[in-house]
Scaffold this active site. Structure first.
Site, PDB file in Angstrom:
ATOM      1  N   MET A  19       1.712  -9.556   0.502  1.00 31.80           N
ATOM      2  CA  MET A  19       1.253  -9.414   1.883  1.00 31.80           C
ATOM      3  C   MET A  19       0.016  -8.529   1.947  1.00 31.80           C
ATOM      4  O   MET A  19      -0.114  -7.553   1.228  1.00 31.80           O
ATOM      5  CB  MET A  19       2.386  -8.792   2.706  1.00 31.80           C
ATOM      6  CG  MET A  19       2.022  -8.444   4.133  1.00 31.80           C
ATOM      7  SD  MET A  19       3.438  -7.746   5.019  1.00 31.80           S
ATOM      8  CE  MET A  19       3.658  -6.196   4.160  1.00 31.80           C
ATOM      9  N   SER A  59       5.003  -8.461  -5.003  1.00 32.05           N
ATOM     10  CA  SER A  59       5.590  -8.104  -3.715  1.00 32.05           C
ATOM     11  C   SER A  59       6.222  -9.336  -3.061  1.00 32.05           C
ATOM     12  O   SER A  59       7.036 -10.003  -3.683  1.00 32.05           O
ATOM     13  CB  SER A  59       4.527  -7.448  -2.832  1.00 32.05           C
ATOM     14  OG  SER A  59       5.109  -6.758  -1.754  1.00 32.05           O
ATOM     15  N   GLN A  60       5.837  -9.701  -1.822  1.00 35.91           N
ATOM     16  CA  GLN A  60       6.505 -10.829  -1.176  1.00 35.91           C
ATOM     17  C   GLN A  60       6.266 -12.140  -1.917  1.00 35.91           C
ATOM     18  O   GLN A  60       7.053 -13.086  -1.796  1.00 35.91           O
ATOM     19  CB  GLN A  60       6.079 -10.962   0.288  1.00 35.91           C
ATOM     20  CG  GLN A  60       4.691 -11.502   0.525  1.00 35.91           C
ATOM     21  CD  GLN A  60       4.378 -11.672   2.009  1.00 35.91           C
ATOM     22  OE1 GLN A  60       5.061 -11.143   2.895  1.00 35.91           O
ATOM     23  NE2 GLN A  60       3.328 -12.409   2.315  1.00 35.91           N
ATOM     24  N   HIS A 110       4.189   1.341  -5.063  1.00 35.10           N
ATOM     25  CA  HIS A 110       4.279  -0.115  -5.043  1.00 35.10           C
ATOM     26  C   HIS A 110       3.103  -0.768  -5.774  1.00 35.10           C
ATOM     27  O   HIS A 110       1.937  -0.516  -5.469  1.00 35.10           O
ATOM     28  CB  HIS A 110       4.318  -0.582  -3.588  1.00 35.10           C
ATOM     29  CG  HIS A 110       4.715  -2.012  -3.410  1.00 35.10           C
ATOM     30  ND1 HIS A 110       5.898  -2.530  -3.883  1.00 35.10           N
ATOM     31  CD2 HIS A 110       4.072  -3.055  -2.808  1.00 35.10           C
ATOM     32  CE1 HIS A 110       5.991  -3.804  -3.575  1.00 35.10           C
ATOM     33  NE2 HIS A 110       4.895  -4.149  -2.933  1.00 35.10           N
ATOM     34  N   ASP A 115       8.369   3.788  -5.109  1.00 31.06           N
ATOM     35  CA  ASP A 115       7.876   2.842  -4.105  1.00 31.06           C
ATOM     36  C   ASP A 115       8.042   3.404  -2.699  1.00 31.06           C
ATOM     37  O   ASP A 115       9.144   3.723  -2.260  1.00 31.06           O
ATOM     38  CB  ASP A 115       8.641   1.520  -4.225  1.00 31.06           C
ATOM     39  CG  ASP A 115       7.872   0.345  -3.662  1.00 31.06           C
ATOM     40  OD1 ASP A 115       7.280   0.504  -2.579  1.00 31.06           O
ATOM     41  OD2 ASP A 115       7.853  -0.710  -4.304  1.00 31.06           O
TER      42      ASP A 115
END
Length: 296
Positions: free
Chosen positions: A27, A101-102, A277, A221
């Site tokens: 994202m 990530s996503q 992250h 994170d």
């Protein structure tokens, strides 16, 4: 040259070609920017000479790619990518996939939903994926943007509204542990790929066809809540403090995705690295990901 040597040389050349790699960004990011996946693509090509790296662009340009990370329903994105991968001749002998990530749960959906229609997907690497969903968005991605605040507010109040589920990407993997019934009934993406409502055997078989499923968690994170979702952990139902690991969860104990079977077979790999992250060193990536899972 003797004619019988030609097939042997061809076999040797084919076997020496590195397995292609498909990347799906997270994202607030795009496929090819020089400060993100564009530079990582070059990094892979440098460290795996001759490798073909496809960094997925969802849309016709980087602007659409960025916007689709927020507003194009993941089910449509997955369908789009399945068609794109099937049409790429450079992937015809099999490939590895890596999500950021996503992008991790999205590329996993590709494996589960259309893996049987594609050339062999060998290894999947998940960097900071939200496999059991998220419950909170303190920041959102590489680009800090006012959109983040709007996303956060909307998810807190209306994540499972049908319009929000179909219009806002992050709502589709929002997992409210205080309201499991509504999540299970109304999540249009995550509840499906995690076999929450029903057990799709194709999803299980396709996931189990992987040689390795590598899950990377970032120890510090500050973006993903809870960070344990990166290892398929999550909050115990009914509250948002106590965490349940994958091996303690219903998805594992009932083997609703075949993860227990994969774990027993040594196909599930759990890795962690210090840092926030998607923060890792080149040395760590080479030693822990590239050499063991991507270089052959």
């Amino acid at each position: 040259m003797r004619l019988w040597l030609i097939p042997l040389l061809l076999i040797k050349l084919i076997s020496a070609t590195p397995t292609p790699i498909v990347l799906w960004h997270g994202m607030g990011d795009t496929c090819c920017m020089s400060f993100s996946l564009g530079s990582f693509k070059i990094f892979l090509e440098k460290n795996i000479p001759g490798v073909y790296v496809l960094s997925l662009q969802i849309g016709n340009n980087t602007v659409e790619d960025f916007e689709n990370g927020y507003f194009m329903n993941p089910n449509l994105q997955v369908e789009y990518v399945c068609e794109k991968l099937a049409a790429d001749p450079k992937l015809s002998n099999g490939f590895n996939v890596m999500g950021f990530s996503q992008g991790c749960q999205f590329i996993r959906a590709v494996v589960q939903r259309c893996g049987h229609k594609l050339p062999q997907i060998k290894n999947m690497v998940s960097l900071g994926g939200q496999h059991q969903g998220i419950y909170g968005i303190p920041h959102c991605g590489a680009l800090r943007h006012e959109t983040c605040d709007d996303v956060r507010k909307l998810l807190n109040y209306a994540a499972y509204n049908s319009w929000v589920q179909n219009s806002l990407v992050q709502a589709t993997y929002w997992h409210d542990p205080l309201d499991e019934r509504t999540y299970e009934a109304n999540s249009v993406f995550l509840a499906d790929i995690n076999n929450v409502r029903t057990v799709n055997k194709t999803y299980i078989q396709n996931l189990n066809n992987l040689e390795r499923f590598v899950l990377v968690m970032f120890d510090n994170d500050s973006i993903v809540q809870p960070k344990e979702t990166e290892w398929f952990g999550f909050y115990a139902p009914g509250q948002a403090e106590k965490l349940v690991s994958l091996r303690e969860s219903k998805i594992y104990l009932q083997d609703r995705l075949g993860l227990k079977k994969m774990d027993k077979a040594g196909k599930l790999i759990f890795l962690s690295t210090p840092g926030d992250h998607l923060r890792f060193t080149e040395e760590w990536m080479i030693k822990n990901i590239i050499k063991p899972y991507l270089s052959s």
